[in-house]
Design an enzyme around this catalytic site. Sequence first.
Site, short mmCIF file in Angstrom:
data_model
loop_
_atom_site.label_atom_id
_atom_site.label_comp_id
_atom_site.label_asym_id
_atom_site.label_seq_id
_atom_site.Cartn_x
_atom_site.Cartn_y
_atom_site.Cartn_z
N TYR A 146 -0.48 -0.50 3.74
CA TYR A 146 -0.78 0.76 4.43
C TYR A 146 0.46 1.65 4.56
CZ TYR A 146 -5.28 -1.39 5.73
OH TYR A 146 -6.52 -1.98 5.70
N ASP A 194 -4.20 -12.44 8.64
CA ASP A 194 -3.99 -13.38 7.54
C ASP A 194 -2.52 -13.74 7.35
OD1 ASP A 194 -6.78 -13.59 6.07
OD2 ASP A 194 -6.51 -11.52 6.71
N TYR A 249 -11.44 2.68 7.96
CA TYR A 249 -10.95 2.43 9.33
C TYR A 249 -9.43 2.57 9.40
CZ TYR A 249 -8.61 -2.19 9.29
OH TYR A 249 -7.71 -3.22 9.13
N ARG A 250 -8.77 2.63 8.23
CA ARG A 250 -7.31 2.62 8.17
C ARG A 250 -6.94 2.90 6.72
NH1 ARG A 250 -4.78 -3.13 9.86
NH2 ARG A 250 -2.58 -2.64 10.14
N HIS A 298 0.52 -3.73 -3.43
CA HIS A 298 -0.90 -3.55 -3.19
C HIS A 298 -1.20 -2.45 -2.20
CE1 HIS A 298 -1.28 -5.87 0.75
NE2 HIS A 298 -0.05 -6.07 0.39
C1 EUG Z 1 -7.43 -7.75 5.34
C2 EUG Z 1 -8.21 -7.39 6.40
C3 EUG Z 1 -8.07 -6.15 6.97
C4 EUG Z 1 -7.13 -5.26 6.47
C5 EUG Z 1 -6.33 -5.62 5.42
C6 EUG Z 1 -6.47 -6.88 4.88
C7 EUG Z 1 -7.63 -9.05 4.78
C8 EUG Z 1 -7.26 -9.43 3.57
C9 EUG Z 1 -9.96 -6.35 8.31
O1 EUG Z 1 -8.81 -5.70 8.00
O2 EUG Z 1 -7.03 -4.03 7.04
C10 EUG Z 1 -7.53 -10.77 3.07
#
Ligand code: EUG
Length: 604
Positions: free
Chosen positions: A149, A209, A533-534, A452
């Site tokens: 992000y 994560d 959402y972002r 990414h």
């Molecule tokens: C993930 C989940 C997110 C996000 C970026 C990555 C998960 C990756 C639910 O939000 O904003 C496996």
Amino acid sequence: MSGSEDLDLLPTPLMSERHSGVPSRLTKEAAAARSRLYANRTLPSSKPRLRPVRLPPDTTEEVFAAAVKSLRSSIGAENVVVNDQPLEDGWYLEHPNTHDAFHVVDQEELVCSAVVFPGSTAEVQTVVRWANEYLIPIYPISIGRNVGYGGAAPRMPGGVVVDLGKRMNSIVDLDGEGATCVVEPGVTYFSLYEEIQNRGLPLWIDCPDLGGGSVLGNAVDRGVGYTPAGDHWANHCGLEIVLPTGELLRTGMGALPGKDGADSPTWQSFQNAFGPKIDGIFSQSNLGIVTKMGFWLLHEMNHQSYCVTFAKDEDFAQIVDTIRPLAQQGVLGNIPQLRHIIQELNVTGKSKSTFHGGDQPMTREEIRQAASELPLGDCAWVFYGTQYGDAASIDRQLDVIKAAFSEIDGTKFWLPKDVPHDHYLHSRVQVCGGVPILRELDWLNWLPNAAHLFFSPIAPTRGRDAQVIHDIVAKGHHKHGFDLFPTLCVAGREIHYIANIIFDRADAEQKKRAVRLTRELIRDCAREGYGEYRTHLLFQDQVARTYGYNDQALMKVNEAIKDTLDPNGILAPGRCGIWPKRFRGKGWALGVDDVDMETIAAKL
Ligand code: EUG
């Protein structure tokens, strides 16, 4: 030349040595993750800067020099660092605070002019007043690991990064009775977890994560995790904020002074307090710098992770419709993830070249072939869930879940004991049990120099809606030649559909395609009524304007608040698409047509 030789020699900093370091329990994993990542690197670890220090907008070298000198005299010379050294992307645990390590445009575009390290809320106020005096944009970060992000990069090149985490990283309070804490921006999931273990408290944290992020930063950016307390923003309780003019504010019960100068004993007890609830305007915004946050913790619980595999791609909508009642009724214990089988390949930590030659996306047949050799075998979708409670209760919950999913043909159910010790399911056991880890870094071995971007639309939890989004995303990935990695975080009423767009940051053409893909996905989802959402910094203008009901009424309110609270427009201009009056309408905003690096660079 490869940059791996020099850096690989030094161990990854430990948490005891650096606020953003790795806990000692993970040193082996960290070393392994780093050598895998660096083995896939063809870029040098750094290269000489091609351009001089990127100055703040409308600021001459002389004014900048005077500003730096002045701030050094008030918060200490060592706490004001001009960004004139070679830029290093590093990796997750040794990440930059000067730029976006996963640069989507040229590495030298989204860079700061300097990084400053306030040591207290009072020093944050000093920095903010200084920014107002010199009209220099500042960009606060907590840890700087907002990966996918924008990382630590300021939206406005030449802005001054205010790195809060380095010196403001204490757990101000940890209350075992109330199961609450108060944290500063530099407290990571790793450090909060460790402190709870050290004190022997029977508490859990909820972590995303990857465990190296800021607890406060992630909550304020509305990130999510995977225990029953996975909605981080929903679990914050009272904020301390420095406003863009330097005033200090507390929200919620935190606004009520305690006895004899102490904090209110109710700060972390009750979220809704009295009067208008303004906390919301300080999340995903540029209206204040959050310097402390009250936060709720969980009690440790017995838990059981599992996965369910589904045979056919076309079962997608039915899987979503099966999850919905289970989630709404509270049968599902956490926010589960629904992943496409291709993710089983990348969480092995192996590179794409192991499975596929050439630059094209893997074909479905190649994915099938490769998956058939992995523990879960050839299937289409994998559901990762976790149930909580005593053993008998978990057994009953699992009976209900199995019965529901077995309505779909070819469904198989797996427990951790059914898969090898290095299978991803064992990582879910940890994350969904509140233990912060690093496993998800394995995604980045997919390509050389992998970076990414997340594309993160919200769907209602309804098969036909999720299918519309999935089809748009799949079509876009196919058109622009990217492998599609969808992870769906499924709640009872909504899904965070996360597509992880992985690209080689050494390949300018690929970066441009990633930008084009993201812009088109934002546009095409918005046409169907779906929004994100972002999003990464470079897409925030575009996303913000998709929320444009009634002639951008929401943006107009955001701008009115911005101009009131930040009259000089110094705090994170452009963040989340909100520009202060000083920069509004002056060509800074990026739109759907800004896909060429040169076009974007011209606006930065
Ligand atoms: C993930 C989940 C997110 C996000 C970026 C990555 C998960 C990756 C639910 O939000 O904003 C496996």
